[in-house]
Design a protein around this motif. Structure first.
Motif, mmCIF file in Angstrom:
data_model
loop_
_atom_site.group_PDB
_atom_site.id
_atom_site.type_symbol
_atom_site.label_atom_id
_atom_site.label_comp_id
_atom_site.label_asym_id
_atom_site.label_seq_id
_atom_site.Cartn_x
_atom_site.Cartn_y
_atom_site.Cartn_z
ATOM 1 N N THR A 1 0.843 -1.191 0.000
ATOM 2 C CA THR A 1 0.000 0.000 0.000
ATOM 3 C C THR A 1 0.878 1.240 0.000
ATOM 4 N N HIS A 2 0.267 2.385 -0.257
ATOM 5 C CA HIS A 2 0.986 3.658 -0.289
ATOM 6 C C HIS A 2 0.035 4.744 0.188
ATOM 7 N N THR A 3 0.547 5.939 0.361
ATOM 8 C CA THR A 3 -0.222 6.982 1.051
ATOM 9 C C THR A 3 -1.175 7.764 0.160
ATOM 10 N N LYS A 4 -1.058 7.673 -1.173
ATOM 11 C CA LYS A 4 -1.962 8.433 -2.034
ATOM 12 C C LYS A 4 -3.375 7.869 -1.920
ATOM 13 N N PRO A 5 -4.358 8.691 -1.506
ATOM 14 C CA PRO A 5 -5.714 8.168 -1.287
ATOM 15 C C PRO A 5 -6.444 7.887 -2.602
ATOM 16 N N LEU A 6 -7.349 6.939 -2.537
ATOM 17 C CA LEU A 6 -8.205 6.642 -3.685
ATOM 18 C C LEU A 6 -9.222 7.771 -3.882
ATOM 19 N N PRO A 7 -9.823 7.872 -5.067
ATOM 20 C CA PRO A 7 -10.861 8.899 -5.305
ATOM 21 C C PRO A 7 -12.105 8.656 -4.433
ATOM 22 N N GLU A 8 -13.133 9.438 -4.682
ATOM 23 C CA GLU A 8 -14.353 9.351 -3.885
ATOM 24 C C GLU A 8 -14.950 7.952 -3.917
ATOM 25 N N TRP A 9 -14.839 7.256 -5.065
ATOM 26 C CA TRP A 9 -15.429 5.919 -5.127
ATOM 27 C C TRP A 9 -14.733 4.946 -4.163
ATOM 28 N N GLY A 10 -13.510 5.283 -3.736
ATOM 29 C CA GLY A 10 -12.796 4.448 -2.758
ATOM 30 C C GLY A 10 -12.808 5.041 -1.376
ATOM 31 N N PHE A 11 -13.645 6.080 -1.166
ATOM 32 C CA PHE A 11 -13.840 6.707 0.140
ATOM 33 C C PHE A 11 -12.535 7.295 0.701
ATOM 34 N N LYS A 12 -11.618 7.716 -0.204
ATOM 35 C CA LYS A 12 -10.348 8.348 0.192
ATOM 36 C C LYS A 12 -9.457 7.430 1.026
ATOM 37 N N GLN A 13 -9.721 6.140 0.932
ATOM 38 C CA GLN A 13 -8.876 5.187 1.647
ATOM 39 C C GLN A 13 -7.665 4.826 0.791
ATOM 40 N N GLN A 14 -6.710 4.086 1.355
ATOM 41 C CA GLN A 14 -5.478 3.757 0.628
ATOM 42 C C GLN A 14 -5.679 2.563 -0.294
ATOM 43 N N GLU A 15 -5.003 2.617 -1.417
ATOM 44 C CA GLU A 15 -5.050 1.516 -2.367
ATOM 45 C C GLU A 15 -4.197 0.350 -1.864
ATOM 46 N N ILE A 16 -4.713 -0.872 -2.019
ATOM 47 C CA ILE A 16 -3.960 -2.102 -1.771
ATOM 48 C C ILE A 16 -3.728 -2.774 -3.124
ATOM 49 N N ASN A 17 -2.475 -3.104 -3.418
ATOM 50 C CA ASN A 17 -2.215 -3.788 -4.679
ATOM 51 C C ASN A 17 -1.056 -4.770 -4.527
ATOM 52 N N GLY A 18 -0.761 -5.475 -5.598
ATOM 53 C CA GLY A 18 0.307 -6.467 -5.600
ATOM 54 C C GLY A 18 1.564 -5.886 -6.229
ATOM 55 N N ASN A 19 2.634 -5.756 -5.426
ATOM 56 C CA ASN A 19 3.883 -5.129 -5.843
ATOM 57 C C ASN A 19 4.833 -6.195 -6.391
ATOM 58 N N LYS A 20 5.297 -6.001 -7.626
ATOM 59 C CA LYS A 20 6.210 -6.976 -8.224
ATOM 60 C C LYS A 20 7.610 -6.906 -7.612
ATOM 61 N N ASN A 21 7.949 -5.774 -7.009
ATOM 62 C CA ASN A 21 9.246 -5.641 -6.329
ATOM 63 C C ASN A 21 9.112 -6.203 -4.917
ATOM 64 N N VAL A 22 9.275 -7.510 -4.798
ATOM 65 C CA VAL A 22 9.028 -8.186 -3.525
ATOM 66 C C VAL A 22 10.010 -7.743 -2.445
ATOM 67 N N GLN A 23 11.254 -7.364 -2.824
ATOM 68 C CA GLN A 23 12.275 -7.020 -1.845
ATOM 69 C C GLN A 23 12.039 -5.667 -1.178
ATOM 70 N N GLN A 24 11.151 -4.883 -1.682
ATOM 71 C CA GLN A 24 10.909 -3.546 -1.143
ATOM 72 C C GLN A 24 10.477 -3.625 0.316
ATOM 73 N N THR A 25 11.113 -2.828 1.179
ATOM 74 C CA THR A 25 10.823 -2.903 2.613
ATOM 75 C C THR A 25 9.440 -2.374 2.957
ATOM 76 N N SER A 26 8.827 -1.580 2.072
ATOM 77 C CA SER A 26 7.486 -1.074 2.354
ATOM 78 C C SER A 26 6.406 -2.136 2.137
ATOM 79 N N ASN A 27 6.797 -3.368 1.835
ATOM 80 C CA ASN A 27 5.832 -4.472 1.702
ATOM 81 C C ASN A 27 5.523 -5.139 3.044
#
Length: 790
Positions: free
Chosen positions: A499-525
């Protein structure tokens, strides 16, 4: 003419005698070599490059006057340095800009910082001396020290003391390098009356320690190199080891201290290249001793001291604190009062859990709303149920952890282990977490996370499988709340939930997006299980036995902290209103606002002395031009410089120029935030170059009358260029430069202009007095973004 011929004949005769004597010495050397000693010179070049030693008791009156004059000059600049650094050090009595958060050492709570601990430990030591309890956190610029009873003057005394002594070290470096009094005064004066050095070294900041240690490293190596004809003697070892200790202080304060290592390392490499020459008379074994001694003194010793300060750091900070989240669970369990030690619980299959992101702290969340058919960029979604990051705890954050159906039947009570393939069931909507090859809302390269009903989940079993991959633990280790930071890896596609800090639009209620990151080694995972919901009363895990604080080997903790420090240092890439680029620094194109007070129109604006900076920067280009011109003219057979002048220009001034380059050029390839204060070490080196060029242009070398006549004759003759680049080091102090009246006049005029510039900008350096609109506008020479300009 006859007299001249007789003098020439006598010089030639003495030259032949010297050559004959050297031939005899060569034969003696072959029969009697002593390990670790430098052989007697055996060529004209070596006669010239070896310093001429004189008996102190028979030193000339001129040389005594030279020493006395320098002693007086050193005393004057040191006294003025203390005055400029300690003047009104109690103002302002508020937090200024980035005054460091050192109080946590005194509270023994663990904190994280991107800089090594040495500089902060010095402040903590001062706080301990004056009885500061560390309660004040220095959180906001403008917070009152008086109201919170903080002994801030004592803390500011530490950098002010080091800043004052830095001026003394600059002067002594010029003195020991054989420069004249005007040259030493000019070099020290450019640092003494520089607004940036004064402003940065009278506040509770780390730069004073860094710059002082850097100056000491340069000075100590000068003293070490002057002992090169007495290798492995007591003084030779003393200055070698002191150079190493100074280098360790530089790198233990800030990582940019590595540039000082490069400076000294370059000088050492050139020196070793000279020693490798067969004409020095050293065997390969003796060369190995020289190499080993330098490696020990300049690499091993600094590294050991560097480790020592981290050992002190870990020993003092034994309690849980604000820095826990930056470290692994294993590290955190070594801290007293840590949540992982106090409340971590084993997780079993069929437990209902809440999962949080390590960095942003949002919960893994889902609700009945679905992704829109089309996103703003026209891409089509799966229209599946939304999976988001939600900052508040509610029932939509609850998930049941289930085993994969391709394993034997798993009963309630069986622990989840590291490496297991699991499924996550959303409790409220009775759906299963799933990822698939559909682009996420914000990242077309990342996979969408959604949930599907039980029937669809049974048909797409593989897409609902996720691997638990706990950081830092072996395969099969137990999965725990809080202590088990993990990556949730989608089993078939091998992407990590992110996830990351940019909020989703109104249809996502300004919550954070959850997605699948191909860079598995990234510490933010990384994620962790925050809690087990609805644990049965009779569950044995409710019985919390006292837990023992664990231990880790020092090197394991040290390596982990190094990785975290480097990672977060490189991550400082966000914009800042007062950040600047290295191309702007030499000519002082912008500064930094440290502090303002509207009522009195006072401000501290971090800015160097424009006159001093512009002069030093211009002379760096002049030095490069002189070197280029000398190289070109010599290719055409024109030798405009005598040997000693050229040697000093290349070796001594070149040493200072290398120090400037190594402390400046590397910043161009850095991606992190940069500010004007990063140029201060390079500015100090440019001041040394400026003083050296004053001697080159206006002064002459003095040949001491105690120098043997045959050597004096050889020194006055034409020299080959073969030894011009051997050793980066000033010429012998037995032949100091003689100050001409013109050098005193030029140096005096320059210093007068520099002093005038210092006092003109002093109100912005000391933060007092307040300036009128007209006075502020007068100081906006290059459009500096000063406050109260209207």
């Amino acid at each position: 003419m006859a007299c001249s011929d007789n003098v020439a004949q006598r010089l030639e005769s003495r030259k032949q005698q010297a050559v004959l004597s050297n031939t005899t010495t060569n034969s003696v050397r072959q029969r009697k070599k002593q390990r670790g000693t430098t052989p007697v010179p055996h060529s004209e070049d070596e006669v010239l490059t070896k310093p001429i030693t004189t008996n102190k008791k028979t030193a000339s009156p001129a040389k005594k006057g030279f020493q006395i004059g320098h002693a007086i000059g050193l005393t004057v600049v040191t006294a003025l340095a203390f005055i400029t650094r300690f003047y009104k050090i109690n103002h302002p009595n508020e937090v200024v800009f980035d005054e460091v958060h050192f109080g946590k050492y005194l509270q023994r709570t663990y904190f994280f910082d991107v800089h090594p601990p040495f500089g902060k430990l010095l402040f903590a030591l001062m706080g301990w001396f004056v009885g500061f309890d560390g309660d004040f956190k220095f959180d906001n610029i403008g917070d009152s020290y008086i109201d919170h009873k903080v002994p801030y003057v004592a803390f500011r005394t530490m950098p002010a003391l080091l800043g004052s002594l830095t001026v003394s070290v600059v002067y002594m470096t010029m003195w020991e390098s054989g420069y004249s009094i005007p040259a030493a005064l000019l070099a020290a004066g450019l640092v003494l009356f520089d607004n940036a050095h004064v402003g940065q070294t009278r506040l509770i900041l780390l730069d004073a320690t860094l710059i002082f240690s850097m100056a000491c490293s340069i000075f100590a190596y000068v003293r070490f190199y002057k002992m090169r004809h007495a290798p492995f003697s007591r003084k030779w070892w003393k200055w070698l080891l002191l150079t190493g200790v100074a280098l360790s202080c530089v790198i233990s304060t800030k990582y940019v201290g590595v540039f000082t290592f490069v400076t000294i390392g370059t000088a050492v490499a050139i020196d070793l290249w000279y020693l490798l020459d067969i004409q020095t008379g050293l065997t390969l074994q003796e060369f190995g001793y020289h190499f080993g001694a330098r490696a020990f003194g300049l690499i091993v010793v600094p590294f050991c001291f560097y480790l020592f300060w981290f050992q002190v750091h870990f020993a003092i900070l034994y309690r849980s604190g604000t820095g826990d989240d930056f470290m692994s669970p294993a590290f955190q369990e070594t801290l007293a009062d840590n949540l992982m030690t106090l409340s971590s619980t084993n997780i079993n299959y069929y437990d209902t859990i809440t999962i949080r992101h390590k960095d942003t702290k949002v919960y893994l969340h889902s609700h009945t709303a679905r992704y829109p058919l089309r996103y703003e960029d026209g891409r089509i979604s799966s229209q599946g149920q939304q999976v988001t990051g939600y900052p508040h705890n509610d029932t939509n954050n609850n998930w049941i952890i289930l085993p994969s159906s391709n394993l034997p039947e798993v009963k309630t009570g069986l622990p989840v282990l590291n490496g297991d393939a699991v499924r996550l069931q959303h409790v409220v909507t009775n759906t299963m977490l799933l990822s698939h090859d559909v682009a996420s809302p914000y990242f077309p390269t990342n996979q969408e996370f959604t949930t599907v009903d039980q029937e669809t989940a049974a048909q797409r079993l593989n897409d609902t499988l996720f691997e638990i991959r706990i950081e830092g633990l072996r395969q099969g280790a137990e999965f725990k709340t809080m202590a088990g930071q993990f990556k949730l890896i989608h089993f078939p596609s091998k992407v990590a939930m992110w996830t990351h800090t940019k909020p989703l639009p109104e249809w996502g209620f300004k919550q954070q997006e959850i997605n699948g990151n191909k860079n598995v080694q990234q510490t933010s995972n990384l994620w962790y299980v925050d809690d087990i919901v609805g644990l049965a009363e009779n569950d044995a895990r409710n019985e919390r036995a006292p837990k023992v604080v664990k231990t880790l080997p020092f090197l394991v903790k040290w390596f982990e902290l190094q990785r975290a420090m480097f990672h977060h240092n490189n991550a400082l890439t966000s914009s800042h209103p007062y950040a600047s680029h290295p191309i702007q620094w030499p000519y002082l194109l912008r500064g930094v606002s440290f502090w303002t007070k509207n009522d009195t129109r006072e401000q501290i604006y971090f800015l160097g002395n424009p006159i001093g900076w512009w002069l030093a920067s211009s002379l760096l280009a002049v030095f490069a031009g002189i070197i280029g011109a000398d190289q070109v003219t010599r290719r055409r057979g024109v030798d405009a410089l005598d040997h000693r002048t050229r040697s000093k220009l290349y070796n001594s001034t070149g040493y200072f120029f290398i120090a400037w380059m190594t402390h400046y050029v590397a910043f161009f390839v850095m991606g992190r935030q940069l500010f004007l204060h990063h140029y201060l070490p390079a500015h100090l080196a440019s001041a040394l170059v400026t003083g050296a060029l004053l001697d080159f242009v206006f002064n002459t070398d003095n040949i001491d009358e105690t120098v043997p006549e045959h050597v004096r004759a050889l020194q006055s003759g034409k020299r080959s260029a073969r030894r011009t680049l051997t050793g980066v080091m000033p010429s012998s102090p037995s032949a100091p430069n003689v100050a001409t009246p013109l050098s005193w006049i030029v140096g005096g005029v320059i210093l007068a202009a520099v002093i005038g510039g210092f006092f003109f900008y002093a109100p912005l350096t000391y933060g007092t007095p307040g300036l009128s609109v007209e006075q502020v506008l007068q100081r906006k020479w290059l459009g500096y973004d000063l406050h109260f300009a209207k």
